[in-house]
Write a protein that holds these residues in place. Structure first.
Motif, PDB file in Angstrom:
ATOM      1  N   SER A 155       0.789  -1.233   0.000  1.00 31.57           N
ATOM      2  CA  SER A 155       0.000   0.000   0.000  1.00 31.57           C
ATOM      3  C   SER A 155       0.819   1.281   0.000  1.00 31.57           C
ATOM      4  CB  SER A 155      -0.922   0.003   1.223  1.00 31.57           C
ATOM      5  OG  SER A 155      -0.170  -0.145   2.422  1.00 31.57           O
ATOM      6  N   ALA A 156       2.125   1.204  -0.253  1.00 40.56           N
ATOM      7  CA  ALA A 156       2.979   2.386  -0.096  1.00 40.56           C
ATOM      8  C   ALA A 156       3.479   2.978  -1.420  1.00 40.56           C
ATOM      9  CB  ALA A 156       4.171   2.050   0.794  1.00 40.56           C
ATOM     10  N   ALA A 157       2.971   2.512  -2.570  1.00 42.64           N
ATOM     11  CA  ALA A 157       3.403   3.084  -3.848  1.00 42.64           C
ATOM     12  C   ALA A 157       2.831   4.491  -4.018  1.00 42.64           C
ATOM     13  CB  ALA A 157       2.953   2.194  -5.000  1.00 42.64           C
ATOM     14  N   ARG A 158       3.600   5.355  -4.671  1.00 39.13           N
ATOM     15  CA  ARG A 158       3.189   6.727  -4.886  1.00 39.13           C
ATOM     16  C   ARG A 158       3.302   7.076  -6.381  1.00 39.13           C
ATOM     17  NH1 ARG A 158       1.457   5.490  -0.910  1.00 39.13           N
ATOM     18  NH2 ARG A 158       1.820   6.275   1.206  1.00 39.13           N
ATOM     19  N   PRO A 159       2.537   8.084  -6.853  1.00 43.02           N
ATOM     20  CA  PRO A 159       2.546   8.408  -8.288  1.00 43.02           C
ATOM     21  C   PRO A 159       3.917   8.768  -8.841  1.00 43.02           C
ATOM     22  CG  PRO A 159       0.646   9.398  -7.224  1.00 43.02           C
ATOM     23  CD  PRO A 159       1.493   8.826  -6.123  1.00 43.02           C
ATOM     24  N   SER A 160       4.833   9.204  -8.004  1.00 39.53           N
ATOM     25  CA  SER A 160       6.165   9.592  -8.476  1.00 39.53           C
ATOM     26  C   SER A 160       7.133   8.416  -8.566  1.00 39.53           C
ATOM     27  CB  SER A 160       6.750  10.657  -7.552  1.00 39.53           C
ATOM     28  OG  SER A 160       6.850  10.156  -6.215  1.00 39.53           O
ATOM     29  N   HIS A 161       6.720   7.237  -8.143  1.00 40.52           N
ATOM     30  CA  HIS A 161       7.634   6.103  -8.032  1.00 40.52           C
ATOM     31  C   HIS A 161       7.896   5.413  -9.367  1.00 40.52           C
ATOM     32  CE1 HIS A 161       7.077   5.187  -3.442  1.00 40.52           C
ATOM     33  NE2 HIS A 161       7.550   6.390  -3.683  1.00 40.52           N
ATOM     34  N   GLY A 162       9.094   4.850  -9.469  1.00 35.90           N
ATOM     35  CA  GLY A 162       9.396   3.943 -10.556  1.00 35.90           C
ATOM     36  C   GLY A 162       9.066   2.521 -10.147  1.00 35.90           C
ATOM     37  N   VAL A 163       8.869   1.652 -11.145  1.00 37.24           N
ATOM     38  CA  VAL A 163       8.522   0.248 -10.903  1.00 37.24           C
ATOM     39  C   VAL A 163       9.734  -0.621 -11.217  1.00 37.24           C
ATOM     40  CG1 VAL A 163       7.021  -1.683 -11.534  1.00 37.24           C
ATOM     41  CG2 VAL A 163       6.116   0.663 -11.474  1.00 37.24           C
ATOM     42  N   CYS A 164      10.073  -1.527 -10.299  1.00 39.09           N
ATOM     43  CA  CYS A 164      11.244  -2.388 -10.451  1.00 39.09           C
ATOM     44  C   CYS A 164      10.856  -3.850 -10.272  1.00 39.09           C
ATOM     45  CB  CYS A 164      12.307  -2.034  -9.410  1.00 39.09           C
ATOM     46  SG  CYS A 164      12.826  -0.307  -9.395  1.00 39.09           S
ATOM     47  N   VAL A 303      18.253  -6.226 -10.555  1.00 40.06           N
ATOM     48  CA  VAL A 303      17.033  -5.430 -10.436  1.00 40.06           C
ATOM     49  C   VAL A 303      16.939  -4.537 -11.667  1.00 40.06           C
ATOM     50  CG1 VAL A 303      15.888  -3.567  -9.159  1.00 40.06           C
ATOM     51  CG2 VAL A 303      16.978  -5.457  -7.917  1.00 40.06           C
ATOM     52  N   HIS A 304      15.749  -4.454 -12.263  1.00 38.57           N
ATOM     53  CA  HIS A 304      15.542  -3.624 -13.443  1.00 38.57           C
ATOM     54  C   HIS A 304      14.342  -2.702 -13.226  1.00 38.57           C
ATOM     55  CE1 HIS A 304      17.994  -6.857 -15.174  1.00 38.57           C
ATOM     56  NE2 HIS A 304      18.305  -6.000 -16.124  1.00 38.57           N
ATOM     57  N   VAL A 305      14.468  -1.477 -13.730  1.00 41.55           N
ATOM     58  CA  VAL A 305      13.366  -0.517 -13.725  1.00 41.55           C
ATOM     59  C   VAL A 305      12.557  -0.735 -14.995  1.00 41.55           C
ATOM     60  CG1 VAL A 305      12.719   1.912 -13.620  1.00 41.55           C
ATOM     61  CG2 VAL A 305      14.807   1.129 -12.476  1.00 41.55           C
ATOM     62  N   ILE A 306      11.247  -0.988 -14.845  1.00 36.26           N
ATOM     63  CA  ILE A 306      10.432  -1.353 -16.013  1.00 36.26           C
ATOM     64  C   ILE A 306       9.271  -0.398 -16.267  1.00 36.26           C
ATOM     65  CG2 ILE A 306      11.025  -3.786 -15.760  1.00 36.26           C
ATOM     66  CD1 ILE A 306       8.178  -4.197 -14.589  1.00 36.26           C
ATOM     67  N   GLY A 307       9.083   0.607 -15.427  1.00 36.42           N
ATOM     68  CA  GLY A 307       7.959   1.506 -15.655  1.00 36.42           C
ATOM     69  C   GLY A 307       7.825   2.516 -14.545  1.00 36.42           C
ATOM     70  N   HIS A 308       6.639   3.129 -14.471  1.00 35.73           N
ATOM     71  CA  HIS A 308       6.417   4.158 -13.467  1.00 35.73           C
ATOM     72  C   HIS A 308       4.958   4.146 -13.025  1.00 35.73           C
ATOM     73  CE1 HIS A 308       5.330   6.110 -17.298  1.00 35.73           C
ATOM     74  NE2 HIS A 308       4.443   6.785 -16.571  1.00 35.73           N
ATOM     75  N   ALA A 309       4.718   4.790 -11.898  1.00 38.27           N
ATOM     76  CA  ALA A 309       3.370   4.895 -11.339  1.00 38.27           C
ATOM     77  C   ALA A 309       2.773   6.253 -11.665  1.00 38.27           C
ATOM     78  CB  ALA A 309       3.417   4.697  -9.826  1.00 38.27           C
ATOM     79  N   ASP A 310       1.457   6.280 -11.850  1.00 38.73           N
ATOM     80  CA  ASP A 310       0.700   7.502 -12.065  1.00 38.73           C
ATOM     81  C   ASP A 310      -0.486   7.519 -11.114  1.00 38.73           C
ATOM     82  OD1 ASP A 310       2.185   8.603 -14.277  1.00 38.73           O
ATOM     83  OD2 ASP A 310       1.295   7.035 -15.523  1.00 38.73           O
ATOM     84  N   ALA A 311      -1.049   8.714 -10.908  1.00 39.77           N
ATOM     85  CA  ALA A 311      -2.267   8.806 -10.115  1.00 39.77           C
ATOM     86  C   ALA A 311      -3.399   8.125 -10.867  1.00 39.77           C
ATOM     87  CB  ALA A 311      -2.598  10.269  -9.834  1.00 39.77           C
ATOM     88  N   THR A 312      -4.349   7.585 -10.130  1.00 39.33           N
ATOM     89  CA  THR A 312      -5.501   6.923 -10.752  1.00 39.33           C
ATOM     90  C   THR A 312      -6.785   7.483 -10.167  1.00 39.33           C
ATOM     91  OG1 THR A 312      -6.546   4.790 -11.187  1.00 39.33           O
ATOM     92  CG2 THR A 312      -5.503   5.052  -9.054  1.00 39.33           C
ATOM     93  N   PRO A 313      -7.841   7.594 -10.975  1.00 43.86           N
ATOM     94  CA  PRO A 313      -9.127   8.018 -10.413  1.00 43.86           C
ATOM     95  C   PRO A 313      -9.540   7.076  -9.292  1.00 43.86           C
ATOM     96  CG  PRO A 313      -9.208   8.028 -12.815  1.00 43.86           C
ATOM     97  CD  PRO A 313      -7.906   7.378 -12.421  1.00 43.86           C
ATOM     98  N   LYS A 314     -10.149   7.639  -8.267  1.00 38.78           N
ATOM     99  CA  LYS A 314     -10.473   6.838  -7.087  1.00 38.78           C
ATOM    100  C   LYS A 314     -11.303   5.608  -7.435  1.00 38.78           C
ATOM    101  CE  LYS A 314     -12.334   7.207  -2.408  1.00 38.78           C
ATOM    102  NZ  LYS A 314     -12.930   8.120  -1.404  1.00 38.78           N
ATOM    103  N   ALA A 315     -12.274   5.774  -8.319  1.00 30.34           N
ATOM    104  CA  ALA A 315     -13.139   4.651  -8.660  1.00 30.34           C
ATOM    105  C   ALA A 315     -12.599   3.825  -9.823  1.00 30.34           C
ATOM    106  CB  ALA A 315     -14.537   5.145  -8.997  1.00 30.34           C
ATOM    107  N   ASN A 316     -11.517   4.299 -10.444  1.00 31.70           N
ATOM    108  CA  ASN A 316     -10.947   3.600 -11.595  1.00 31.70           C
ATOM    109  C   ASN A 316     -12.039   3.275 -12.624  1.00 31.70           C
ATOM    110  OD1 ASN A 316      -8.837   2.449 -13.077  1.00 31.70           O
ATOM    111  ND2 ASN A 316      -9.335   0.401 -12.332  1.00 31.70           N
ATOM    112  N   ASP A 317     -12.862   4.283 -12.943  1.00 27.87           N
ATOM    113  CA  ASP A 317     -14.022   4.055 -13.801  1.00 27.87           C
ATOM    114  C   ASP A 317     -13.839   4.618 -15.206  1.00 27.87           C
ATOM    115  OD1 ASP A 317     -16.074   6.723 -12.315  1.00 27.87           O
ATOM    116  OD2 ASP A 317     -14.055   6.726 -13.191  1.00 27.87           O
ATOM    117  N   ASP A 318     -12.612   4.892 -15.603  1.00 30.28           N
ATOM    118  CA  ASP A 318     -12.384   5.445 -16.929  1.00 30.28           C
ATOM    119  C   ASP A 318     -12.044   4.375 -17.960  1.00 30.28           C
ATOM    120  OD1 ASP A 318      -9.887   4.737 -16.058  1.00 30.28           O
ATOM    121  OD2 ASP A 318      -8.987   6.732 -16.246  1.00 30.28           O
TER     122      ASP A 318
END
Length: 343
Positions: A155-164, A303-318
């Motif tokens: 539960s600690a990922a943030r929109p500014s984070h990279g994904v590894c 360890v490899h960086v493969i992407g990044h996190a973005d903000a998501t709509p609360k309901a994820n209804d898009d």
């Protein structure tokens, strides 16, 4: 002690499994109704996890006992790794059909001993029963977190984070296909490598401990990849309220998996969603090359960086999935089954 005929229940416990409790006084040589856990350091917390493996579901029918033992330990310790815990002890439950004899149990227990020595834990209790159904093995693993607040969570990922991710992705799922007689176009070495990766998970305990010791503002969501990269990263997204964009060309692949994809590009869906990798997927606030190199050196795994996190709509209804994987053209890869589910 030589075995001329199969032992009874309590003799089996005494002969095969009580030696696995040596050194843990609170286990009472597996002779009591329970065990005392009285050697836990005063600081920190305990982590508990449990996995059940069923013959024909989680491992192939008639798998050798060494394979069953290694997989049982590997998948459980992988959960501890994802929490940043050091293995401490475990409880073992076996539901044994009649074809499981003492020779099988001797090999199974011998492999457990080898893995205990490698990962520094002990069997402190459990249960054995007979069953008319398939062989079923369950392990409850306990681990220790060195300091309060150092547990890793999804539960600690943030929109500014990279994904590894650690290790290589897709080997386990392709290994299952190979073990069932598929991927015949690959050479023998590639097929053997993939089958070994399916049968024998490598829990990333060292990496988990490294991540747990990072500053809380640096390390984010963590999960082990059991159901599939997209599904397990999606679990982080759900718990953290973020969306992930993955560059599939940056996902680390073994030579064997690359060879399989060269022959059949459609296997990319299996690589992304097949599961059985038992690597760690996690997010970091710092993905600079120098910082990643320090993690690699300390965790003793790539360890490899493969992407990044973005903000998501609360309901994820898009209509956009929590995890999108893109190909070399930047187009979203359609994955019908992003991960394994029992139900």
């Amino acid at each position: 002690m030589s075995i001329e005929k199969d032992l009874g229940e309590f003799d089996r416990i005494s002969h095969f499994f009580a030696p696995l409790a040596q050194g843990r006084k609170g286990a009472f040589s597996l002779t009591d109704d329970g065990a005392l856990i009285d050697d836990v350091p005063r600081d920190g917390s305990m982590v508990a996890t449990m996995d059940t493996l069923v013959e024909g579901v989680h491992f192939l029918t008639a798998s050798p006992p060494e394979t069953v033992a290694r997989k049982l330990i590997g998948v459980n310790l992988s959960d501890l790794a994802a929490m940043g815990a050091r293995p401490h002890s475990c409880l073992l439950s076996l539901a044994l059909p009649r074809n499981i004899d003492d020779s099988w149990l001797a090999s199974f227990a011998g492999t457990l001993r080898t893995m205990q020595d490698e990962f520094s834990f002990a069997v402190i209790g459990g249960d054995t029963v007979a069953t008319p159904g398939p062989l079923t093995v369950t392990l409850s693993a306990l681990g220790h977190i060195a300091a309060p607040g150092r547990v890793l969570r999804r539960s600690a990922a943030r929109p500014s984070h990279g994904v590894c991710v650690s290790g290589t992705i897709g080997d386990g799922a392709l290994g299952l296909i190979a073990a069932r007689g598929g991927l015949t176009e690959l050479d023998g070495n590639d097929r053997a490598y993939l089958i070994d990766r399916y049968n024998h998970p490598r829990p990333r305990i060292g990496l988990g401990r490294v991540l747990a010791n990072l500053a809380p503002e640096t390390v984010g969501g963590v999960c082990d990849i059991s159901d599939g990269l997209l599904a397990d990263l999606g679990h982080i997204g759900e718990q953290s309220g973020v969306r992930f964009d993955i560059d599939a060309t940056r996902i680390p692949l073994s030579p064997a998996t690359r060879h399989a994809l060269d022959r059949d590009p459609s296997l990319i869906e299996t690589v992304l969603g097949g599961g059985d990798d038992y690597e760690l997927v996690f997010t970091l606030g710092d993905t600079s090359p120098g910082f990643i190199e320090k993690i690699i050196a300390a965790g003793q795994v790539d360890v490899h960086v493969i992407g990044h996190a973005d903000a998501t709509p609360k309901a994820n209804d898009d209509g956009i999935p929590l995890v999108s994987a893109r190909d070399e053209r930047g187009e979203r890869i359609t994955v019908i089954h992003p991960g394994y589910s029992h139900f």
